[in-house]
Design a protein around this motif. Structure first.
Motif, PDB file in Angstrom:
ATOM      1  N   ILE A 129       0.774  -1.197  -0.042  1.00 31.48           N
ATOM      2  CA  ILE A 129      -0.079  -0.132  -0.144  1.00 31.48           C
ATOM      3  C   ILE A 129       0.879   1.118   0.026  1.00 31.48           C
ATOM      4  O   ILE A 129       1.847   1.344   0.722  1.00 31.48           O
ATOM      5  CB  ILE A 129      -0.981  -0.009   1.355  1.00 31.48           C
ATOM      6  CG1 ILE A 129      -1.702  -1.291   1.403  1.00 31.48           C
ATOM      7  CG2 ILE A 129      -1.812   1.296   1.342  1.00 31.48           C
ATOM      8  CD1 ILE A 129      -2.666  -1.650   2.573  1.00 31.48           C
ATOM      9  N   ALA A 130       0.533   2.116  -0.960  1.00 33.64           N
ATOM     10  CA  ALA A 130       1.277   3.515  -0.944  1.00 33.64           C
ATOM     11  C   ALA A 130       1.146   4.209   0.253  1.00 33.64           C
ATOM     12  O   ALA A 130       0.160   4.181   1.186  1.00 33.64           O
ATOM     13  CB  ALA A 130       0.748   4.373  -2.041  1.00 33.64           C
ATOM     14  N   LYS A 133      -1.503   6.514   1.013  1.00 30.92           N
ATOM     15  CA  LYS A 133      -3.028   5.980   0.804  1.00 30.92           C
ATOM     16  C   LYS A 133      -3.365   5.012   1.903  1.00 30.92           C
ATOM     17  O   LYS A 133      -4.471   4.275   1.920  1.00 30.92           O
ATOM     18  CB  LYS A 133      -2.980   5.131  -0.338  1.00 30.92           C
ATOM     19  CG  LYS A 133      -3.003   6.045  -1.679  1.00 30.92           C
ATOM     20  CD  LYS A 133      -3.269   5.111  -2.826  1.00 30.92           C
ATOM     21  CE  LYS A 133      -3.300   5.783  -4.302  1.00 30.92           C
ATOM     22  NZ  LYS A 133      -3.567   5.141  -5.112  1.00 30.92           N
ATOM     23  N   ARG A 134      -2.387   5.021   2.967  1.00 25.84           N
ATOM     24  CA  ARG A 134      -2.758   4.295   4.233  1.00 25.84           C
ATOM     25  C   ARG A 134      -3.802   4.984   5.168  1.00 25.84           C
ATOM     26  O   ARG A 134      -3.355   6.170   5.468  1.00 25.84           O
ATOM     27  CB  ARG A 134      -1.445   3.770   4.889  1.00 25.84           C
ATOM     28  CG  ARG A 134      -0.623   2.883   4.209  1.00 25.84           C
ATOM     29  CD  ARG A 134       0.648   2.629   5.000  1.00 25.84           C
ATOM     30  NE  ARG A 134       1.352   1.531   4.376  1.00 25.84           N
ATOM     31  CZ  ARG A 134       1.281   0.100   4.540  1.00 25.84           C
ATOM     32  NH1 ARG A 134       0.203  -0.257   5.239  1.00 25.84           N
ATOM     33  NH2 ARG A 134       2.005  -0.766   3.805  1.00 25.84           N
ATOM     34  N   ASP A 243      -9.852  -5.495  -0.539  1.00 22.28           N
ATOM     35  CA  ASP A 243     -10.342  -4.690  -1.555  1.00 22.28           C
ATOM     36  C   ASP A 243     -11.727  -4.442  -1.784  1.00 22.28           C
ATOM     37  O   ASP A 243     -12.197  -3.448  -2.281  1.00 22.28           O
ATOM     38  CB  ASP A 243      -9.657  -5.042  -2.852  1.00 22.28           C
ATOM     39  CG  ASP A 243      -8.131  -4.761  -2.909  1.00 22.28           C
ATOM     40  OD1 ASP A 243      -7.743  -3.981  -2.009  1.00 22.28           O
ATOM     41  OD2 ASP A 243      -7.362  -5.438  -3.872  1.00 22.28           O
ATOM     42  N   GLU A 296      -6.149   0.585   4.172  1.00 18.37           N
ATOM     43  CA  GLU A 296      -6.042   1.170   2.993  1.00 18.37           C
ATOM     44  C   GLU A 296      -7.401   2.243   3.037  1.00 18.37           C
ATOM     45  O   GLU A 296      -8.206   1.839   3.033  1.00 18.37           O
ATOM     46  CB  GLU A 296      -5.941   0.477   1.663  1.00 18.37           C
ATOM     47  CG  GLU A 296      -5.890   1.338   0.562  1.00 18.37           C
ATOM     48  CD  GLU A 296      -5.470   0.606  -0.732  1.00 18.37           C
ATOM     49  OE1 GLU A 296      -5.049   1.034  -1.842  1.00 18.37           O
ATOM     50  OE2 GLU A 296      -5.285  -0.629  -0.504  1.00 18.37           O
ATOM     51  N   GLU A 297      -7.131   3.554   2.603  1.00 18.11           N
ATOM     52  CA  GLU A 297      -8.451   4.487   2.638  1.00 18.11           C
ATOM     53  C   GLU A 297      -9.372   3.980   1.356  1.00 18.11           C
ATOM     54  O   GLU A 297      -8.857   3.664   0.314  1.00 18.11           O
ATOM     55  CB  GLU A 297      -7.915   5.903   2.257  1.00 18.11           C
ATOM     56  CG  GLU A 297      -6.943   6.538   3.287  1.00 18.11           C
ATOM     57  CD  GLU A 297      -6.491   7.685   3.001  1.00 18.11           C
ATOM     58  OE1 GLU A 297      -6.748   8.245   1.805  1.00 18.11           O
ATOM     59  OE2 GLU A 297      -6.015   8.782   3.839  1.00 18.11           O
ATOM     60  N   LYS A 299     -11.073   1.331   1.378  1.00 15.02           N
ATOM     61  CA  LYS A 299     -11.053  -0.060   1.195  1.00 15.02           C
ATOM     62  C   LYS A 299     -11.115  -0.505   2.635  1.00 15.02           C
ATOM     63  O   LYS A 299     -11.277   0.165   3.604  1.00 15.02           O
ATOM     64  CB  LYS A 299      -9.926  -0.714   0.552  1.00 15.02           C
ATOM     65  CG  LYS A 299      -9.842  -0.193  -1.181  1.00 15.02           C
ATOM     66  CD  LYS A 299      -8.682  -0.753  -1.841  1.00 15.02           C
ATOM     67  CE  LYS A 299      -8.819  -0.118  -3.198  1.00 15.02           C
ATOM     68  NZ  LYS A 299      -7.624  -0.539  -3.899  1.00 15.02           N
TER      69      LYS A 299
END
Length: 435
Positions: A129-130, A133-134, A243, A296-297, A299
């Motif tokens: 995960i970038a 974007k966490r 996801d 993850e934002e 998700k």
């Protein structure tokens, strides 16, 4: 276009299936030539003599030669056997049909319950995960174990390590976490362990209940590549459900066997050994796997527990040291506590959760700090207390610790078949520290 010109155009192209040829084989590497391949391409090796097939991965290229690490053993193959590119690549089928099943690294069922319906293909290897974007870890993730929920509180999307020597009780603790975790989907990766432990873990530690659980197995007798990619495959399964916006528990046993598999692969390819014989690739591989867990934002989340086998109970082991630097907390199991009959044998003073202070109430945090302080006083003065050299009244705080010793030990002790709700654990802890 005329027929003659069409024939001429077709004659200039080779429409046959291209293949390469095996030129050398040893116990761990197949050398081949004749195909234009890239690193990590999947290939299929077919024996001309027996028709036997195996799948491998291209792990090194040298001019016209390329080197294949096979997913199975190489007995029965020889020079001259054909090598074909595998069009499916390093992908596995994922979907709801996996729930309740026991599968291998390629999602092939090994539980005798029939084949799986075709799922959506997803790559085994993905980028983590970038960083931007966490999502923030701001929700409690309850596991039903008092000593963890109360004193080492986890958050949704946190990554924790369970560090233990052999025979200390990590499999029992894993079973408690899987049964008691507040997660709708659970993915368990059993990597490099004895085959006997798989049915034993399912029946004894999980009570045979695989509801909403996927178990991915690569035992110690599997090839190093199967063990390595079994861990990545299990993480891809967890990512599939994440996801979809679901919260997933991911638990893997063990990181050490995973690193050992990469050690076998790396040394076979000529990498230089470093500390304890691990090549550099063994250490760089750990964050590639562990950083894929998290929140993850927009998700869901993957809350991950990675067990690390401490050889000789040495916390300075390179794999343990590297894992601690990557993870968001560590749970250390103590052989001494096991000898005293305290289960789960979590050494509270050597363990830590890096997000706990951000997700629990001030009242809960105050109780945790007081518990750790009193428990530290008991450990520091244990010898004096046992030989009767300490006189009560000399230290009010130590007196309180002695008075609460039995209750504190009762708090960190729990039957493996019992799960305690988080709110109940919190109330017990706060009441104990305020009494």
């Amino acid at each position: 276009m005329s027929l003659s010109s069409l024939k001429e155009k077709l004659a200039n192209k080779n429409y046959s299936v291209s293949f390469g040829e095996v030129v050398k084989i040893n116990a761990t590497i197949i050398t081949a030539k004749g195909l234009h391949v890239s690193i990590s391409d999947m290939v299929k090796i077919v024996s001309d003599a027996t028709g036997q097939e195996t799948v491998g991965m291209v792990t090194e290229i040298d001019a016209d030669l390329f080197f294949i690490t096979p997913f199975s053993f190489v007995e029965g193959f020889r020079s001259g056997d054909k090598v074909f590119l595998d069009s499916t690549g390093l992908n596995i089928p994922v979907g709801p049909a996996l729930l309740g099943r026991v599968v291998d690294s390629f999602m092939r069922p090994i539980d005798g319950k029939g084949s799986l319906k075709d799922g959506k293909l997803t790559p085994i290897i993905k980028a983590p995960i970038a960083a931007m974007k966490r999502g923030m870890i701001d929700e409690i993730f309850s596991v039903g174990v008092k000593s963890i929920d109360g004193l080492l509180t986890c958050g949704k999307g946190q990554k924790l390590g369970i560090f233990a020597g052999s025979g200390v009780g990590k499999s029992t603790l894993m079973g408690m976490i899987v049964r008691g975790a507040d997660a709708p989907i659970k993915v368990v990766a059993l990597i490099g362990e004895r085959g006997r432990e798989v049915p034993e873990f399912i029946e004894k530690n999980l009570g045979g209940d695989l509801t909403n659980t996927v178990i991915v197995v690569a035992t110690s007798d599997d090839s190093p590549l199967m063990r390595k990619y079994g861990a990545f495959a299990a993480m891809s399964v967890a990512e599939h459900f994440k996801d979809q916006g679901r919260d997933v528990l991911f638990i893997m046993d063990s990181v050490t066997r995973f690193a050992m598999a990469q050690r076998e692969i790396g040394l076979a390819l000529g990498e230089p050994p470093t500390s304890k014989g691990y090549p550099p690739s063994s250490l760089t591989l750990l964050p590639q796997l562990m950083e894929r867990a998290g929140k993850e934002e927009g998700k869901g989340s993957i809350t991950a527990f990675f067990t690390v086998l401490i050889e000789g109970d040495d916390m300075g082991d390179p794999i343990a040291d590297q894992s601690r630097s990557i993870l968001d907390g560590h749970i250390v199991l103590s052989r001494e506590m096991t000898d005293f009959g305290i289960y789960p044998p979590i050494h509270i003073l050597n363990s830590a959760s890096r997000v706990m202070s951000d997700i629990i109430t001030p009242e809960h945090l105050k109780a945790v700090m007081k518990f750790r302080r009193l428990y530290t006083l008991l450990k520091e003065n244990e010898t004096l207390i046992r030989i009767g050299a300490y006189t009560k009244g000399s230290d009010a705080e130590l007196d309180e610790a002695i008075d609460k010793k039995e209750d504190m030990e009762a708090f960190i002790t729990q039957d493996s078949t019992i799960q305690i709700p988080f709110e109940q654990t919190k109330e017990i802890l706060i009441t104990l520290m305020n009494s």
